[in-house]
Design an enzyme around this catalytic site. Structure first.
Site, PDB file in Angstrom:
ATOM      1  CD  GLU A 163     -11.710   0.463 -13.339  1.00 19.78           C
ATOM      2  OE1 GLU A 163     -12.636   0.118 -14.101  1.00 19.78           O
ATOM      3  OE2 GLU A 163     -11.888   1.200 -12.349  1.00 19.78           O
ATOM      4  CB  CYS A 184      -4.889   3.219  -4.956  1.00 25.81           C
ATOM      5  SG  CYS A 184      -5.997   3.137  -6.387  1.00 25.81           S
ATOM      6  CG  HIS A 211      -8.907   0.997  -8.610  1.00 16.85           C
ATOM      7  ND1 HIS A 211      -9.305   2.291  -8.391  1.00 16.85           N
ATOM      8  CD2 HIS A 211      -9.557   0.590  -9.733  1.00 16.85           C
ATOM      9  CE1 HIS A 211     -10.142   2.666  -9.362  1.00 16.85           C
ATOM     10  NE2 HIS A 211     -10.312   1.642 -10.183  1.00 16.85           N
ATOM     11  CG  ASN A 235      -6.624   6.368  -0.873  1.00 14.75           C
ATOM     12  OD1 ASN A 235      -6.266   6.471   0.289  1.00 14.75           O
ATOM     13  ND2 ASN A 235      -7.265   5.302  -1.311  1.00 14.75           N
ATOM     14  CB  THR A 236      -6.418  10.168  -6.510  1.00 16.80           C
ATOM     15  OG1 THR A 236      -5.752   8.913  -6.618  1.00 16.80           O
ATOM     16  CG2 THR A 236      -5.688  11.200  -7.333  1.00 16.80           C
ATOM     17  N   GLY A 290      -5.334   9.131 -11.188  1.00 18.65           N
ATOM     18  CA  GLY A 290      -3.994   9.056 -10.584  1.00 18.65           C
ATOM     19  C   GLY A 290      -2.870   9.623 -11.417  1.00 18.65           C
ATOM     20  CG  ASP A 321     -12.839   5.144  -7.203  1.00 18.65           C
ATOM     21  OD1 ASP A 321     -11.934   5.981  -7.042  1.00 18.65           O
ATOM     22  OD2 ASP A 321     -12.607   3.994  -7.650  1.00 18.65           O
ATOM     23  CB  SER A 322     -11.580   7.541 -10.944  1.00 17.07           C
ATOM     24  OG  SER A 322     -10.834   6.445 -10.426  1.00 17.07           O
TER      25      SER A 322
HETATM   26  N1  DGL Z   1      -9.292   4.598  -6.824  1.00 22.12           N
HETATM   27  C1  DGL Z   1      -8.541   5.812  -6.880  1.00 22.12           C
HETATM   28  C2  DGL Z   1      -7.749   6.047  -5.603  1.00 22.12           C
HETATM   29  O1  DGL Z   1      -8.107   5.561  -4.558  1.00 22.12           O
HETATM   30  C3  DGL Z   1      -7.770   6.211  -8.095  1.00 22.12           C
HETATM   31  C4  DGL Z   1      -7.707   5.410  -9.336  1.00 22.12           C
HETATM   32  C5  DGL Z   1      -7.403   6.254 -10.549  1.00 22.12           C
HETATM   33  O2  DGL Z   1      -6.216   6.472 -10.868  1.00 22.12           O
HETATM   34  O3  DGL Z   1      -8.379   6.758 -11.137  1.00 22.12           O
HETATM   35  O4  DGL Z   1      -6.773   6.752  -5.599  1.00 22.12           O
END
Ligand code: DGL
Length: 270
Positions: free
Chosen positions: A153, A189, A191, A76-77, A44, A11-12
């Protein structure tokens, strides 16, 4: 013979922990490498081309270094933009995380569902296709929020979350004329399941949240059903691509998800 190849989660940031948790519950002896691309965070608010270039290249490097048996793109992104490219580039099973629109539509009584993701995710044609295929008779309200990613975060760094901040972040979704009828919200997302309580507190009516985590855990268990695991669980490893110091504030949260070791793997910032 015991097979100690790990499952690699990507993930990011800390969002993928919401996918890791149900997988660990099903497969407690699976060795885990969890990679947070903090050098590229946040995804994102970036353009498709940046994500499409970065994610396959970085996962290629990670696959060489950690030799995983399987990779979960717990974002997801990254999945809605780069899943096909990663699958084409790497010769191992890749499980993506895509918005859980199907289970939300299956359970919604009012036929109004929300999709809460990043800006990049909610505009993807992938989401159009999922909505058309699984929620064709629903009103689908989409909203992208970068602020909620930052709040998740912060929460995992032990910082207090102001309810007002969450309310402001989802105000555009709740301002939609059909929002009061919404009875299911897709947390699109990774997060956002980490903020499920705060999100429910900010929505006037009770809603059902759905996310990809439980389905991914079942998929990983299925894909590895004939494989061996080490006899005993081993401590998982958290890898950061940027400043490994970020891990200091996250240490307690990482430990709660079974990640007792931290490593740095430097990868250029975007
Ligand atoms: N956790 C990420 C997602 O599921 C993206 C978070 C980000 O913007 O880095 O899309």
């Amino acid at each position: 013979m015991a097979d100690d190849r790990p499952i690699l989660f990507f993930d990011s940031g800390v969002g993928g922990l919401s996918v890791l948790a149900p997988t660990r519950a099903l497969l407690p002896r699976a060795p885990i490498v969890y990679v947070a691309d903090d050098a590229g965070f946040p995804y994102g608010t970036r353009g498709e081309a940046e994500i499409a270039a970065r994610v396959p290249a970085l996962l290629g490097r990670l696959a060489e270094r950690y030799r995983p048996r399987l990779i979960v793109i717990a974002c997801n992104t990254a999945s809605t933009i780069a899943l096909a490219a990663v699958r084409a580039a790497l010769d191992l099973p890749i499980v993506g995380t895509v918005p859980a629109i199907k289970p939300a539509a299956e359970r919604s009584i009012s036929r109004v569902i929300g999709v809460l993701g990043t800006d990049a995710t909610v505009r993807q044609p992938y989401v159009d296709r999922l909505s058309a295929e699984f929620a064709g008779d629903c009103t689908v309200l989409r909203h992208g929020s970068a602020r909620l990613v930052e709040l998740a975060e912060a929460k995992l760094r032990g910082q207090p979350i102001e309810p007002r901040e969450v309310e402001l972040a989802i105000a555009p979704l709740l301002a939609h004329p059909s929002a009061r009828e919404m009875d299911a919200v897709v947390l699109a997302c990774t997060h956002f399941p980490l903020l499920a309580d705060e999100l429910q507190a900010a929505i006037p009516q009770q809603v059902l949240f759905t996310d990809g985590g439980p389905g991914i855990a079942r998929r990983v268990a299925f894909l590895t059903r004939d494989q061996e695991w080490p006899a005993k669980p081993s401590p998982g490893v958290a890898v950061f691509t940027g400043d490994a110091n970020v891990a200091t504030e996250l240490r307690e949260s990482l430990a709660r998800f079974g990640l007792a070791r931290v490593e740095a793997l430097h990868h250029r910032s975007l």
